[in-house]
Motif scaffolding. Structure first.
Motif, mmCIF file in Angstrom:
data_model
loop_
_atom_site.group_PDB
_atom_site.id
_atom_site.type_symbol
_atom_site.label_atom_id
_atom_site.label_comp_id
_atom_site.label_asym_id
_atom_site.label_seq_id
_atom_site.Cartn_x
_atom_site.Cartn_y
_atom_site.Cartn_z
ATOM 1 N N TRP A 97 0.840 -1.198 0.000
ATOM 2 C CA TRP A 97 0.000 0.000 0.000
ATOM 3 C C TRP A 97 0.874 1.247 0.000
ATOM 4 N N HIS A 98 0.567 2.215 -0.866
ATOM 5 C CA HIS A 98 1.401 3.397 -1.025
ATOM 6 C C HIS A 98 0.539 4.643 -1.205
ATOM 7 N N CYS A 99 0.938 5.727 -0.557
ATOM 8 C CA CYS A 99 0.272 7.016 -0.723
ATOM 9 C C CYS A 99 1.057 7.830 -1.743
ATOM 10 N N MET A 100 0.411 8.180 -2.858
ATOM 11 C CA MET A 100 1.096 8.969 -3.889
ATOM 12 C C MET A 100 0.091 9.581 -4.847
ATOM 13 N N ASP A 101 0.599 10.487 -5.654
ATOM 14 C CA ASP A 101 -0.174 11.201 -6.663
ATOM 15 C C ASP A 101 -0.118 10.405 -7.964
ATOM 16 N N ALA A 102 -1.270 10.160 -8.579
ATOM 17 C CA ALA A 102 -1.322 9.382 -9.817
ATOM 18 C C ALA A 102 -0.592 10.061 -10.966
ATOM 19 N N ARG A 103 -0.359 11.377 -10.853
ATOM 20 C CA ARG A 103 0.375 12.087 -11.907
ATOM 21 C C ARG A 103 1.877 11.898 -11.788
ATOM 22 N N HIS A 104 2.329 11.385 -10.635
ATOM 23 C CA HIS A 104 3.759 11.216 -10.392
ATOM 24 C C HIS A 104 3.957 9.890 -9.660
ATOM 25 N N LEU A 105 3.814 8.792 -10.372
ATOM 26 C CA LEU A 105 3.936 7.473 -9.764
ATOM 27 C C LEU A 105 5.400 7.187 -9.428
ATOM 28 N N ALA A 106 5.635 6.789 -8.199
ATOM 29 C CA ALA A 106 7.009 6.563 -7.731
ATOM 30 C C ALA A 106 7.442 5.124 -8.007
ATOM 31 N N PHE A 107 7.291 4.707 -9.264
ATOM 32 C CA PHE A 107 7.696 3.371 -9.677
ATOM 33 C C PHE A 107 8.560 3.497 -10.936
ATOM 34 N N PRO A 108 9.531 2.605 -11.098
ATOM 35 C CA PRO A 108 10.361 2.653 -12.307
ATOM 36 C C PRO A 108 9.544 2.353 -13.563
ATOM 37 N N ASP A 109 10.108 2.688 -14.706
ATOM 38 C CA ASP A 109 9.482 2.344 -15.979
ATOM 39 C C ASP A 109 9.250 0.833 -16.050
ATOM 40 N N ALA A 110 8.180 0.458 -16.739
ATOM 41 C CA ALA A 110 7.885 -0.961 -17.012
ATOM 42 C C ALA A 110 7.871 -1.807 -15.744
ATOM 43 N N SER A 111 7.174 -1.333 -14.711
ATOM 44 C CA SER A 111 7.125 -2.031 -13.426
ATOM 45 C C SER A 111 5.987 -3.041 -13.314
ATOM 46 N N PHE A 112 4.906 -2.853 -14.109
ATOM 47 C CA PHE A 112 3.697 -3.643 -13.901
ATOM 48 C C PHE A 112 3.190 -4.283 -15.188
ATOM 49 N N ASP A 113 2.593 -5.456 -15.009
ATOM 50 C CA ASP A 113 1.906 -6.119 -16.113
ATOM 51 C C ASP A 113 0.508 -5.558 -16.304
ATOM 52 N N VAL A 114 -0.090 -5.084 -15.220
ATOM 53 C CA VAL A 114 -1.469 -4.593 -15.252
ATOM 54 C C VAL A 114 -1.587 -3.360 -14.370
ATOM 55 N N VAL A 115 -2.234 -2.325 -14.874
ATOM 56 C CA VAL A 115 -2.683 -1.195 -14.054
ATOM 57 C C VAL A 115 -4.197 -1.190 -14.126
ATOM 58 N N LEU A 116 -4.838 -1.154 -12.968
ATOM 59 C CA LEU A 116 -6.290 -1.270 -12.883
ATOM 60 C C LEU A 116 -6.866 -0.088 -12.129
ATOM 61 N N GLU A 117 -7.892 0.532 -12.691
ATOM 62 C CA GLU A 117 -8.580 1.608 -11.973
ATOM 63 C C GLU A 117 -10.081 1.418 -12.115
ATOM 64 N N LYS A 118 -10.797 1.763 -11.039
ATOM 65 C CA LYS A 118 -12.252 1.625 -11.018
ATOM 66 C C LYS A 118 -12.853 2.912 -10.464
ATOM 67 N N GLY A 119 -13.253 3.809 -11.374
ATOM 68 C CA GLY A 119 -13.889 5.053 -10.963
ATOM 69 C C GLY A 119 -12.942 6.170 -10.600
ATOM 70 N N THR A 120 -11.632 5.894 -10.576
ATOM 71 C CA THR A 120 -10.671 6.928 -10.190
ATOM 72 C C THR A 120 -10.633 8.069 -11.201
ATOM 73 N N LEU A 121 -10.584 7.741 -12.479
ATOM 74 C CA LEU A 121 -10.537 8.789 -13.494
ATOM 75 C C LEU A 121 -11.856 9.540 -13.569
ATOM 76 N N ASP A 122 -12.960 8.864 -13.297
ATOM 77 C CA ASP A 122 -14.257 9.548 -13.265
ATOM 78 C C ASP A 122 -14.276 10.633 -12.195
ATOM 79 N N ALA A 123 -13.683 10.324 -11.040
ATOM 80 C CA ALA A 123 -13.629 11.311 -9.963
ATOM 81 C C ALA A 123 -12.800 12.519 -10.373
#
Length: 243
Positions: A97-123
């Motif tokens: 679990w991590h607290c961060m801003d979606a505009r500045h993700l504190a992860f290296p390039d190509a870190s994930f196979d899947v990024v999933l969002e449910k209603g976040t962009l709608d907000a």
């Protein structure tokens, strides 16, 4: 609704969510995992590294973990949410679990196979009055988020987005060559349909989506219409994003 804010703009304020998470145990936008797991499973492997963007207090991550998807990274911009959820699921090894801003993700390039969002962009779009003409402020905000999502996806990775927004609205934001992904969508729900988008990194836009991108670029270059911003709206969040 107990947690309905005084105006829709509050859905964009971290203070609103901090206060809400202190008293609300869980809430599901667009249904729980059982409603759309048949659409998720063909695109997500159990050993995939998954990032849940704007996890909130949804049970989605735990439901997926219980179903065998055990490498799940959760992020939200509410520190209250992250503290509560990390304590609630402290025994789920492999889930972080991590607290961060979606505009500045504190992860290296190509870190994930899947990024999933449910209603976040709608907000993030809750103040937009006209879905055909998103304000420049919102467009730039979403562009930063989507660029970050594309950056942290591995080649062949999938961005999965669950929303009320119909394709003729949401593809205007997603179908962009700069993100380096294809765009496909599915529907789910009884009576009222929700939409699940699958954007695959490394695949080209379809001819139809590429044509849409070109047309929108021409419109942006030739348009002289001033951008207007929505005033505070007393309607609830779900009404405002039911596009």
């Amino acid at each position: 609704m107990e947690h309905l804010p005084s105006c829709n703009s509050r859905y964009k304020e971290v203070e609103y969510w901090d206060q809400r998470y202190r008293s609300e145990t869980s809430f599901e936008w667009f249904g729980d995992f059982s409603k759309f797991q048949h659409l998720i499973r063909p695109h997500v492997n159990k050993d995939d590294s998954i990032l849940v963007l704007g996890c909130g207090n949804s049970a989605l991550s735990f439901d997926m973990y219980s179903a065998g998807f055990t490498s799940i990274t959760n992020m939200d911009y509410s520190s209250v949410c992250i503290e509560i959820m990390s304590q609630r699921h402290a025994d789920c090894h492999g889930m972080t679990w991590h607290c961060m801003d979606a505009r500045h993700l504190a992860f290296p390039d190509a870190s994930f196979d899947v990024v999933l969002e449910k209603g976040t962009l709608d907000a993030m779009l809750v103040e937009e009055k006209d879905p055909w003409h998103i304000s420049m402020e919102a467009t730039n905000f979403l562009q930063q988020v989507l660029s970050e999502i594309s950056r942290v996806l591995r080649p062949g990775g999938r961005f999965i987005s669950l929303t009320f927004a119909q394709p003729h609205f949401r593809k205007r934001l997603y179908a962009r060559t700069e993100y380096g992904w294809s765009v496909r969508h599915h529907t789910y729900g009884d009576g009222f349909h929700y939409f699940l988008y699958v954007l695959t990194k490394g695949e080209e836009l379809s001819a139809e989506d590429a044509a849409l991108e070109r047309r929108l670029k021409v419109e942006a270059e030739t348009s002289s219409t001033d951008v207007t911003f929505q005033e505070d709206d007393p309607e609830d969040f779900l009404t405002n994003i039911a596009l």
